[in-house]
Design an enzyme around this catalytic site. Structure first.
Site, PDB file in Angstrom:
ATOM      1  N   HIS A 180      -5.662 -13.285   5.037  1.00 50.77           N
ATOM      2  CA  HIS A 180      -4.587 -12.399   4.602  1.00 50.77           C
ATOM      3  C   HIS A 180      -3.828 -11.873   5.812  1.00 50.77           C
ATOM      4  CE1 HIS A 180      -8.146  -9.890   5.353  1.00 50.77           C
ATOM      5  NE2 HIS A 180      -7.294  -8.919   5.666  1.00 50.77           N
ATOM      6  N   GLY A 209      -8.539   1.749  -1.101  1.00 52.48           N
ATOM      7  CA  GLY A 209      -9.429   0.701  -1.591  1.00 52.48           C
ATOM      8  C   GLY A 209     -10.487   0.367  -0.563  1.00 52.48           C
ATOM      9  N   ASP A 215      15.242   5.368  12.821  1.00 48.75           N
ATOM     10  CA  ASP A 215      16.618   5.864  12.760  1.00 48.75           C
ATOM     11  C   ASP A 215      16.973   6.341  14.176  1.00 48.75           C
ATOM     12  OD1 ASP A 215      19.004   7.138  12.294  1.00 48.75           O
ATOM     13  OD2 ASP A 215      18.296   8.329  10.602  1.00 48.75           O
ATOM     14  N   TYR A 252      -9.902  -1.009   2.515  1.00 45.72           N
ATOM     15  CA  TYR A 252      -9.474  -0.844   3.910  1.00 45.72           C
ATOM     16  C   TYR A 252      -9.234   0.626   4.251  1.00 45.72           C
ATOM     17  CZ  TYR A 252      -8.924  -5.568   5.763  1.00 45.72           C
ATOM     18  OH  TYR A 252      -9.159  -6.815   6.266  1.00 45.72           O
ATOM     19  N   TYR A 265       0.983   2.173  -4.136  1.00 47.18           N
ATOM     20  CA  TYR A 265      -0.184   3.051  -4.234  1.00 47.18           C
ATOM     21  C   TYR A 265       0.023   4.445  -3.640  1.00 47.18           C
ATOM     22  CZ  TYR A 265      -2.593  -1.323  -5.311  1.00 47.18           C
ATOM     23  OH  TYR A 265      -2.980  -2.518  -5.877  1.00 47.18           O
ATOM     24  N   ASP A 312       0.809  -1.216   0.000  1.00 44.53           N
ATOM     25  CA  ASP A 312       0.000   0.000   0.000  1.00 44.53           C
ATOM     26  C   ASP A 312       0.843   1.268   0.000  1.00 44.53           C
ATOM     27  OD1 ASP A 312      -2.428  -1.276  -0.140  1.00 44.53           O
ATOM     28  OD2 ASP A 312      -2.645  -1.469   2.013  1.00 44.53           O
ATOM     29  N   GLU A 348      25.348  -6.752  10.056  1.00 42.92           N
ATOM     30  CA  GLU A 348      24.036  -6.827   9.406  1.00 42.92           C
ATOM     31  C   GLU A 348      23.622  -8.270   9.155  1.00 42.92           C
ATOM     32  OE1 GLU A 348      23.840  -2.621   6.942  1.00 42.92           O
ATOM     33  OE2 GLU A 348      24.896  -4.320   6.045  1.00 42.92           O
TER      34      GLU A 348
END
Length: 630
Positions: free
Chosen positions: A425, A377, A434, A379, A299, A295, A474
């Protein structure tokens, strides 16, 4: 007077309409914004952290992704409004980079494209459905084994029947049918007509009194007042409340951003945002296997943010802040009341009634709430940042709206109304934190409870200890949550100590819900690799901003976090960014229909050794007619 002279001097000040207009002028003058070119993305290009913390003026820049809707070509462009110039412009290579986000102009053309296609019309006719009654829902296509789609700008579209203009079409999915659409050619590539299922006849009109029933009239009004006014101040995005000090920002991809968060003049977090979210669906049916939505990245979901309403979205002594973004043509668009700020009572902060001294002390907790809400949409998502009097920071995400529907309840979907399914889902969010806990150089420790076996030193078997593992690089800073061992992550400053000689720190408390449940070999796991781990820690790099990479739409995968950590940089005592995946695994209920009560997820950051004692001892007793000694 130039924009640089007229604007406030802080480099993180929120975007103005004048700046949006100036960016457009620069692009027009440079010949980059022409008749068929549209904005697919617009946001401030924030200076590097070191530049901001050093003080002084920073070049005010904005990033624009330009899309030629006639050819499908696109460019990633940076403009300086201070110098009124194009700083850089790079043409994207879609098979490698991915595509720009889907824009409103493209959404608006979908029904015309479908209704001009003989295959789509024939499928509707076979079902006895008039094309004029069908609302097309174009959705991001993902990347699958379709060689002919490589490099092309594609969406996949479902149809939902709408009986009248006030009818919510989500109640009437036309299942078994999907169209693959080329947005540049404005044509249908293929129709998948897998099966003809009855269109559910149930009503989804929750705003219809006949569906909702008579109103519950036994609830009395609740009014929240602050007779002496609010306790916080906001000036040019700079927020002060109690011992808290921070800045707010907003952009169409992340929505609300928090900057330079400090408590009692001590820095905690330089920048906090939701950098990505993905909603992977579990139904493997031929018409649905591809349903996975980013999303943020596909979008730009915050461009649709609500203009919030007093008494509905926010309650109390509210301060609203507008947000300025750009529309498809590059013109400024103001979202009025996009950000809501207010204080909330939050029960007891601390309390003790002492049996020896006879003292009885209670202090009430309150929190500053900074929030926005955006529909995307079916939601609607709310993002609520909470700052507490004891130094705690919390992010709460609220999911509501209408569940995505199908006409085929079964193994991978709940029947939520007669003949109406809601596929299983997940909603998985990625927070980018940060951290600057008392300074820029931080470390992360994984801390969990460890059971001690009964034996020597633990003869009665009651002992358990704390296990602490410092994350070094990392490669080993990719972790899962584990509620069974109370696993948390301490972000500490190895260069600073509290009065007890301990490293000062903040602890990240995860909710411990599942990360991505799709198979590791799946397309969505390659594209949303960030969601396969609850925690990532990376070295700070100003160009590394989004968990799944800059261009998520039709990106083949591997971008973002999995690419960055290949460098395996050290993260112990360095300038680091903490990325936290959290979210919901949603097996819809009948109670989620026809509109879903809010479901909650989030995380908490609590001080752990950051202070030498309870930092809220100075909170005064409540003075109120409702709080009095007997």
């Amino acid at each position: 007077m130039t924009l640089a002279e007229s604007r406030t001097t802080h480099p993180l000040t929120m975007t103005t309409a004048e700046e949006v207009a100036a960016v457009r002028e620069v692009l027009v003058d440079a010949g980059l914004l022409t008749e068929h070119v549209r904005y697919a993305f617009f946001a401030p290009e924030e200076p590097a952290k070191s530049e901001v913390l050093a003080g002084g003026d920073c070049d005010r820049r904005f990033r624009v992704v330009l899309l030629d809707i006639a050819t499908g070509r696109s460019w990633d462009t940076v403009v300086s409004t201070d110098h009124r110039s194009v700083v850089s412009s790079r043409e994207l290579d879609p098979p490698v980079d991915g595509q720009p986000p889907i824009i409103d102009t493209e959404f608006e053309m979908i029904e015309d494209i479908l209704n001009a296609d003989a295959g789509w019309l024939a499928a509707l006719e076979q079902r006895g459905i008039a094309p004029a009654s069908v609302r097309a829902v174009p959705l991001s296509a993902g990347v699958y084994d379709y060689p002919d789609e490589a490099g092309r700008r594609v969406v996949r579209a479902f149809g939902f029947q709408q009986d009248h203009e006030r009818d919510h079409p989500w109640a009437h999915p036309i299942d078994g049918l999907v169209a693959y659409v080329d947005l540049t050619r404005r044509s249908v590539d293929r129709i998948i007509d897998e099966a003809t299922h009855p269109v559910p006849a149930t009503s989804g009109n929750f705003d219809d009194p006949e569906v909702a029933g008579p109103p519950l009239d036994s609830l009395k009004p609740i009014e929240i007042t602050q007779p002496q006014g609010r306790s916080f101040t906001v000036e040019d995005g700079h927020v002060r409340w109690g011992k808290w000090d921070l800045r707010i920002g907003f952009n169409e991809r992340e929505g609300l951003t928090l900057h330079q968060i400090a408590f009692d003049d001590r820095p905690i977090c330089y920048r906090a945002s939701v950098a990505e979210m993905v909603v992977p669906y579990a139904d493997p049916a031929p018409v649905r296997f591809w349903q996975n939505y980013f999303d943020c990245g596909e979008y730009m979901f915050a461009r649709y943010s609500d203009s919030l309403q007093l008494g509905c979205d926010c309650l109390g002594d509210i301060l609203y802040t507008d947000a300025v973004i750009a529309d498809d043509l590059g013109n400024p668009r103001t979202i009025q009341n996009a950000i809501c700020m207010h204080e909330e009572d939050y029960g007891v902060l601390w309390k003790h009634s002492d049996m020896f001294t006879g003292s009885r002390e209670t202090r009430r907790q309150r929190r500053l709430v900074i929030s926005f809400f955006t529909p995307i949409g079916n939601y609607d998502y709310g993002f609520y940042w909470y700052l507490y009097l004891d130094g705690t920071i919390e992010l709460e995400c609220k999911a509501t709206g209408i569940v995505f529907t199908s006409g085929t309840p079964g193994e991978y979907a709940t029947e939520i109304a007669p003949g109406l399914g809601a596929p299983f889902h997940q909603h998985l969010f990625s927070a980018r934190l940060d951290m600057t806990v008392d300074g820029a150089n931080n470390s992360v420790e994984e801390v969990e409870a460890q059971r001690v076996p009964m034996g020597e030193g633990n003869p009665y078997g009651n002992a358990f200890r704390r296990s602490v593992t410092r994350l070094q690089r990392e490669s080993d800073a990719q972790r899962q949550a584990n509620a069974a061992s109370a696993r948390v992550w301490h972000i500490v400053n190895p260069e600073k100590r509290n009065a007890l000689g301990q490293e000062v720190g903040y602890v990240l408390h995860p909710t411990g819900q599942p990360t991505l449940l799709a198979d590791d070999a799946s397309s969505i796991a390659a594209r949303a690799t960030f969601a396969t781990k609850a925690l990532w820690v990376t070295r700070y790099d100003p160009a590394q901003r989004y968990s799944a990479g800059d261009f998520v739409n039709q990106n083949p995968g591997g971008a973002g976090l999995p690419a960055w950590v290949q460098a395996d940089r050290p993260v112990d005592g360095e300038d680091i960014v903490v990325w936290h995946t959290f979210g919901l695994t949603h097996f819809p209920r009948p109670e989620d229909w026809p509109v879903m009560p809010v479901d909650y997820t989030g995380f908490v950051l609590k001080p752990a050794g950051f202070f030498d004692r309870n930092p809220a001892l100075d909170v005064p007793p409540t003075v109120s007619d409702h709080c009095a000694s007997l």
